[in-house]
Write a protein that holds these residues in place. Structure first.
Motif, PDB file in Angstrom:
ATOM      1  N   VAL A 172      35.489 -25.760  39.603  1.00  0.00           N
ATOM      2  CA  VAL A 172      36.279 -24.718  39.257  1.00  0.00           C
ATOM      3  C   VAL A 172      37.551 -26.107  38.506  1.00  0.00           C
ATOM      4  O   VAL A 172      38.327 -25.529  37.463  1.00  0.00           O
ATOM      5  CB  VAL A 172      36.740 -24.251  40.073  1.00  0.00           C
ATOM      6  N   LEU A 173      37.604 -27.138  38.766  1.00  0.00           N
ATOM      7  CA  LEU A 173      38.532 -28.152  38.718  1.00  0.00           C
ATOM      8  C   LEU A 173      38.091 -28.755  37.294  1.00  0.00           C
ATOM      9  O   LEU A 173      38.884 -29.434  36.413  1.00  0.00           O
ATOM     10  CB  LEU A 173      38.585 -29.511  39.771  1.00  0.00           C
ATOM     11  N   LEU A 174      36.931 -29.235  37.349  1.00  0.00           N
ATOM     12  CA  LEU A 174      36.018 -29.743  35.770  1.00  0.00           C
ATOM     13  C   LEU A 174      36.792 -29.050  35.038  1.00  0.00           C
ATOM     14  O   LEU A 174      37.878 -29.840  33.531  1.00  0.00           O
ATOM     15  CB  LEU A 174      34.870 -29.371  35.865  1.00  0.00           C
ATOM     16  N   VAL A 175      36.902 -27.221  34.382  1.00  0.00           N
ATOM     17  CA  VAL A 175      37.271 -26.113  33.970  1.00  0.00           C
ATOM     18  C   VAL A 175      38.743 -26.167  33.684  1.00  0.00           C
ATOM     19  O   VAL A 175      39.374 -26.936  32.570  1.00  0.00           O
ATOM     20  CB  VAL A 175      36.806 -25.346  34.568  1.00  0.00           C
ATOM     21  N   ASP A 176      39.684 -26.662  34.755  1.00  0.00           N
ATOM     22  CA  ASP A 176      40.660 -26.823  34.974  1.00  0.00           C
ATOM     23  C   ASP A 176      41.227 -27.752  34.519  1.00  0.00           C
ATOM     24  O   ASP A 176      42.222 -28.302  33.366  1.00  0.00           O
ATOM     25  CB  ASP A 176      41.319 -26.673  36.422  1.00  0.00           C
ATOM     26  N   PHE A 177      40.670 -28.818  34.533  1.00  0.00           N
ATOM     27  CA  PHE A 177      40.750 -30.507  34.095  1.00  0.00           C
ATOM     28  C   PHE A 177      40.783 -30.564  32.052  1.00  0.00           C
ATOM     29  O   PHE A 177      41.648 -30.939  31.716  1.00  0.00           O
ATOM     30  CB  PHE A 177      40.124 -31.752  34.723  1.00  0.00           C
ATOM     31  N   ALA A 178      39.677 -29.793  31.502  1.00  0.00           N
ATOM     32  CA  ALA A 178      39.537 -29.745  30.278  1.00  0.00           C
ATOM     33  C   ALA A 178      40.751 -28.399  29.802  1.00  0.00           C
ATOM     34  O   ALA A 178      41.222 -28.962  28.230  1.00  0.00           O
ATOM     35  CB  ALA A 178      38.376 -28.844  29.931  1.00  0.00           C
ATOM     36  N   HIS A 179      40.863 -27.919  30.418  1.00  0.00           N
ATOM     37  CA  HIS A 179      42.457 -26.750  29.789  1.00  0.00           C
ATOM     38  C   HIS A 179      43.689 -27.628  29.973  1.00  0.00           C
ATOM     39  O   HIS A 179      44.458 -28.080  28.551  1.00  0.00           O
ATOM     40  CB  HIS A 179      42.765 -25.657  30.361  1.00  0.00           C
ATOM     41  N   SER A 180      43.416 -28.188  30.552  1.00  0.00           N
ATOM     42  CA  SER A 180      44.988 -29.491  31.239  1.00  0.00           C
ATOM     43  C   SER A 180      45.222 -30.351  30.029  1.00  0.00           C
ATOM     44  O   SER A 180      46.385 -30.959  29.544  1.00  0.00           O
ATOM     45  CB  SER A 180      45.309 -29.722  32.351  1.00  0.00           C
ATOM     46  N   TRP A 181      43.960 -30.954  30.122  1.00  0.00           N
ATOM     47  CA  TRP A 181      43.735 -32.096  28.978  1.00  0.00           C
ATOM     48  C   TRP A 181      44.202 -31.133  27.362  1.00  0.00           C
ATOM     49  O   TRP A 181      45.396 -32.350  27.031  1.00  0.00           O
ATOM     50  CB  TRP A 181      42.478 -32.106  28.932  1.00  0.00           C
ATOM     51  N   ASN A 182      44.108 -30.412  27.036  1.00  0.00           N
ATOM     52  CA  ASN A 182      43.994 -30.316  25.512  1.00  0.00           C
ATOM     53  C   ASN A 182      45.300 -29.407  25.674  1.00  0.00           C
ATOM     54  O   ASN A 182      46.372 -29.824  24.743  1.00  0.00           O
ATOM     55  CB  ASN A 182      43.572 -28.877  25.596  1.00  0.00           C
ATOM     56  N   GLU A 183      45.619 -28.920  26.555  1.00  0.00           N
ATOM     57  CA  GLU A 183      47.270 -28.105  26.643  1.00  0.00           C
ATOM     58  C   GLU A 183      48.485 -29.585  26.405  1.00  0.00           C
ATOM     59  O   GLU A 183      49.884 -29.466  26.207  1.00  0.00           O
ATOM     60  CB  GLU A 183      47.570 -27.920  27.919  1.00  0.00           C
ATOM     61  N   SER A 212      33.771 -28.462  23.993  1.00  0.00           N
ATOM     62  CA  SER A 212      32.696 -29.847  23.446  1.00  0.00           C
ATOM     63  C   SER A 212      32.592 -30.514  24.703  1.00  0.00           C
ATOM     64  O   SER A 212      31.737 -31.221  25.478  1.00  0.00           O
ATOM     65  CB  SER A 212      33.407 -30.197  22.356  1.00  0.00           C
ATOM     66  N   MET A 213      33.744 -30.605  25.957  1.00  0.00           N
ATOM     67  CA  MET A 213      34.091 -30.944  26.650  1.00  0.00           C
ATOM     68  C   MET A 213      32.914 -30.745  28.079  1.00  0.00           C
ATOM     69  O   MET A 213      32.012 -31.265  28.997  1.00  0.00           O
ATOM     70  CB  MET A 213      35.151 -31.038  27.174  1.00  0.00           C
ATOM     71  N   ILE A 214      32.906 -29.238  28.306  1.00  0.00           N
ATOM     72  CA  ILE A 214      32.362 -28.497  28.251  1.00  0.00           C
ATOM     73  C   ILE A 214      30.663 -28.378  27.868  1.00  0.00           C
ATOM     74  O   ILE A 214      29.799 -29.080  29.000  1.00  0.00           O
ATOM     75  CB  ILE A 214      32.555 -27.159  28.798  1.00  0.00           C
ATOM     76  N   THR A 215      30.506 -28.384  27.046  1.00  0.00           N
ATOM     77  CA  THR A 215      29.610 -28.752  26.205  1.00  0.00           C
ATOM     78  C   THR A 215      28.693 -29.600  26.940  1.00  0.00           C
ATOM     79  O   THR A 215      27.257 -30.705  27.237  1.00  0.00           O
ATOM     80  CB  THR A 215      29.526 -29.260  24.726  1.00  0.00           C
TER      81      THR A 215
END
Length: 458
Positions: free
Chosen positions: A164-175, A260-263
């Motif tokens: 959950v934190l990984l997915v949230d980190f990916a969105h936060s980074w992009n934003e 790309s990060m999740i991939t």
């Protein structure tokens, strides 16, 4: 000795730069967990079974004897290291669980219980040692079975929170980068986004090619072919979904950087799963792969290559590439969450902080002058309100202790026979399931605004 009985600020005030008490305390707890991890690893080291057999209850009839509750003949030295890991992890887990219960509803550092959290290190370390020593005298049987079930549940929860934190980190980074791109210097930030996205996808593509080359055979390794192919398809699917016009309409900040990060992380989990497979033909060692890439060997056409059959293991060991890499990643994540400022949004989500306004209210200048600042160099920034939930922080370390235990013991069941216990298929399915859950969580963050239209996801 006085420092060992006081706060974390006293422990590190002479060797650390200016920092906050909330950060230093988490560093010390993280260090204690790392020490216990190192101790658990030592329990699996070759030759340790000779020392562990001297502990009453571990090998009642000596080494190389049959264990009554297991099916078939199993030498005690085969799994005595796993028993020791269970005891070490039990001590740390119980220590953090008790502190988690004790710290419920602590609001400020003025609470008497906050002193227990931030100080009394000598007594807390003594308590850990006492619990650990006592754990080695717990009789075998029901304890191991019960602790295995608790370990499975706790480690699974820890993995889920990490995803959950990984997915949230990916969105936060992009934003964050998109916001900076809108503020100015558009070309620079656009180039950074494009570079990171291209790098992550390029690395993922390289890994996929290497997976098909080294972890599959034309007439064998069906499981690996399935794992690689299905995860490749799923990664392509979520990448396409992230840039669909309908998704972009409800989720404007959705993009390929997160995908790309999740991939890339999915490719790591895929490799980690395949590297746990017991069949050596479908699971070459990392050293063997590097050797083949560096100096490929040409085999004559009429030569029959007989694969080397590994000798039966004298003891169960975790010393393989994927375990080391997994533990290193876990250690880095733990240190990251511990040393980051308490106002960091990722740490807030990890420790369930109350509100952003409370985080931003720093109390650096409260109760300390310039002279005192030079002496202590660590300030109590929690007099008006704690920067993170003490109870949840200790609960996370409790789950982390269980995750370390299950990782080091390859998720084995204590009731299994020797063949099952030396197999790593439980670890394989845990890792591959984690990759699917990660993709599912990310997909849900993309489609949730379309499904739940009455909620604000901004």
């Amino acid at each position: 000795v006085p420092c060992l009985c006081s706060g974390a600020s006293c422990l590190l005030c002479r060797c650390c730069p200016n920092s906050k008490n909330s950060t230093v305390t988490r560093l010390v707890y993280a260090f204690l967990l790392l020490l216990s991890t190192a101790l658990a690893c030592i329990m699996l080291a070759p030759g340790m079974e000779e020392q562990l057999k001297k502990i009453p209850g571990f090998c009642d009839e000596g080494l190389h004897t049959q264990i009554p509750h297991l099916n078939g003949f199993v030498s005690c030295d085969v799994f005595v290291g796993y028993r020791a890991v269970y005891r070490v992890s039990f001590a740390m887990a119980m220590f953090f669980f008790i502190l988690s219960l004790l710290m419920i509803q602590v609001k400020t550092s003025n609470d008497p219980r906050a002193a227990v959290h931030n100080g009394f290190w000598f007594f807390k370390i003594a308590a850990i040692v006492a619990i650990m020593v006592g754990a080695f005298y717990i009789p075998e049987g029901p304890f191991t079975r019960a602790w295995f079930v608790i370990g499975i549940f706790g480690a699974s929860c820890f993995i889920l929170i990490q995803l959950v934190l990984l997915v949230d980190f990916a969105h936060s980074w992009n934003e964050s980068w998109v916001d900076r791109m809108d503020e100015g210097n558009t070309k620079c930030w656009y180039a950074a986004l494009l570079f990171c996205t291209s790098l992550f996808y390029a690395l993922s593509l390289v890994f996929i090619v290497l997976f098909y080359v080294f972890y599959t055979k034309p007439d064998d390794c069906i499981e690996n072919k399935f794992f690689i192919s299905i995860n490749l398809i799923l990664c392509i699917a979520v990448s396409v979904v992230s840039i669909l016009p309908k998704v972009q309409e409800h989720h404007p900040r959705s993009g390929l950087l997160q995908s790309s990060m999740i991939t890339l992380y999915t490719m790591y989990l895929t490799w980690s799963a395949m590297s746990n497979e017991p069949e050596r033909n479908c699971n070459p060692s990392l050293l063997n792969i590097i050797t083949q890439i560096a100096a490929p060997t040409v085999v004559p056409e009429n030569t029959t290559v007989v694969p080397a059959t590994p000798a039966p293991p004298k003891s169960l060991q975790w010393w393989d590439a994927q375990s080391v890499v997994g533990l290193v990643i876990f250690v880095l994540c733990l240190l990251y969450s511990s040393i980051r400022s308490s106002s960091n949004s990722q740490v807030n989500k990890l420790t369930l902080s109350g509100s952003d306004s409370a985080i931003l209210e720093e109390t650096v200048g409260t109760g300390s002058g310039a002279g005192d600042e030079e002496v202590r160099r660590v300030v109590d920034n929690e007099k008006d309100g704690v920067q993170y939930s003490y109870a949840f922080f200790h609960f996370m370390l409790f789950l982390a202790s269980l995750y370390i235990m299950m990782t080091l013991t390859n998720w084995y069941s204590p009731d299994a026979d020797f063949k099952t216990m030396t197999s790593k298929w439980p670890a394989v399915w845990m890792k591959i399931t984690s990759s699917w859950v990660c993709l599912l969580l990310y997909l849900w963050t993309l489609v949730a605004p379309l499904v739940l239209t009455n909620r604000d996801f901004s």
